[in-house]
Design an enzyme around this catalytic site. Structure first.
Site, short mmCIF file in Angstrom:
data_model
loop_
_atom_site.label_atom_id
_atom_site.label_comp_id
_atom_site.label_asym_id
_atom_site.label_seq_id
_atom_site.Cartn_x
_atom_site.Cartn_y
_atom_site.Cartn_z
N HIS A 1 -7.58 23.39 -15.17
CA HIS A 1 -7.16 24.70 -14.58
C HIS A 1 -6.68 24.76 -12.73
O HIS A 1 -5.07 25.02 -12.95
CB HIS A 1 -7.48 25.51 -14.64
CG HIS A 1 -8.71 26.07 -13.02
ND1 HIS A 1 -10.05 25.85 -13.60
CD2 HIS A 1 -8.28 26.05 -12.15
CE1 HIS A 1 -10.36 25.75 -12.06
NE2 HIS A 1 -9.18 26.69 -11.47
N ASP B 1 -12.32 22.33 -19.49
CA ASP B 1 -11.68 22.32 -18.33
C ASP B 1 -12.00 21.33 -17.32
O ASP B 1 -12.50 21.09 -16.21
CB ASP B 1 -11.65 23.86 -17.54
CG ASP B 1 -11.21 23.96 -16.19
OD1 ASP B 1 -9.67 23.26 -16.08
OD2 ASP B 1 -11.64 24.67 -15.32
N SER C 1 -12.47 25.48 -6.88
CA SER C 1 -11.74 24.88 -8.43
C SER C 1 -11.98 23.60 -8.08
O SER C 1 -11.27 23.45 -6.94
CB SER C 1 -10.28 25.92 -8.86
OG SER C 1 -10.89 26.83 -9.02
#
Length: 261
Positions: free
Chosen positions: A69, A114, A214
């Site tokens: 992502h 992911d 992230s």
């Protein structure tokens, strides 16, 4: 990590959620942690466009592991990394990105698979105090409940913050049973797949990754192996909702295939 202010929103049952579940945004930090000292997280890098927006992990002099992502919609020519520094905006060295490999089965709705790889245009100089590669686990390996893992990055220090710390932070958290994690998130309309692991303090909250972390590393403290990638969650460090991370052991064959190209 995907949270309430992240870019990717799972529009799962709007009327049932007080806050949406999101992938960790490109601007997350560590909640409940402490400033990282020199040499504690030498595998951590800052992924940057005009500035820091995600983390990543050094696999070798050319290759960086991050979250799918983080690179969704990104162009390699516009990205760079900073490594060998405890600060995301200064120190160390910046290198340009040559190529992005996003997992072909990444699902922005469920946030499954992911994971992504980044290849650099020029090599990093490793084996420095703040610049070292991390070990990969074997294909199919999994974490155990109660394992201690270290999460690091430059994400927000609390949910709702809109200012990134200049210094890297890190926090050690415990792995939570996948079954327990799935039951907690089912109530919010999300599913924990076999490609995900969970960690944090379920009973009290208070420790977690957050927006800006992230793509960053989740490293097993005992073995120094990269077992997870900061992925998503419901808020940051909320009671009853552990952080959710990509299970690296599910993707070793995929990683090896891309690095051999």
């Amino acid at each position: 990590m995907v949270i309430c202010n992240a870019i990717i929103v799972l529009l799962l049952a709007f009327n049932t959620l007080a806050n949406p579940i999101l992938p960790s945004s490109p601007n997350a930090t560590i909640v409940g942690g402490q400033k990282a000292k020199a040499g504690e997280c030498p595998y951590q890098i800052s992924l940057q466009s005009s500035s820091h927006f995600c983390g990543g992990t050094i696999l070798d002099e050319y290759w960086i592991l991050t979250a799918a992502h983080c690179v969704n919609g990104q162009t390699a020519s516009k990205l760079s990394i900073r490594y060998n520094s405890l600060k995301h905006a200064s120190g160390g060295e910046k290198l340009s990105v040559a190529q992005i490999y996003q997992h072909e089965k990444y699902d922005s709705w469920t946030i499954d698979n992911d994971i992504a790889l980044i290849k650099l245009q020029s090599p990093m100089t490793l084996d420095q105090k703040n610049a070292k590669s991390v070990q990969l686990p074997s294909q199919g390996s999994d974490v155990k409940v109660g394992d201690k893992v270290r999460v690091s990055g430059w994400g927000y220090l609390k949910e709702g913050s809109y200012s990134l710390p200049s210094d890297m932070y890190r926090v050690d958290i415990d792995i939570v049973a996948r079954e327990q994690c799935n039951k907690l998130y089912e109530e919010a309309g999300a599913t924990i797949t076999d490609n995900m692991i969970c960690g944090g303090n379920v009973a009290d909250g208070g420790v977690d990754s957050c927006q800006g972390d992230s793509g960053g590393p989740v490293v097993d403290v005992a073995s120094n192996q990269i077992v997870g990638i900061v992925s998503w969650g419901y808020g940051c460090a909320r009671k009853g909702y552990p952080g959710v991370y990509t299970r690296v052991g599910s993707f070793i064959d995929w990683i090896d295939s891309k690095r051999s190209q």
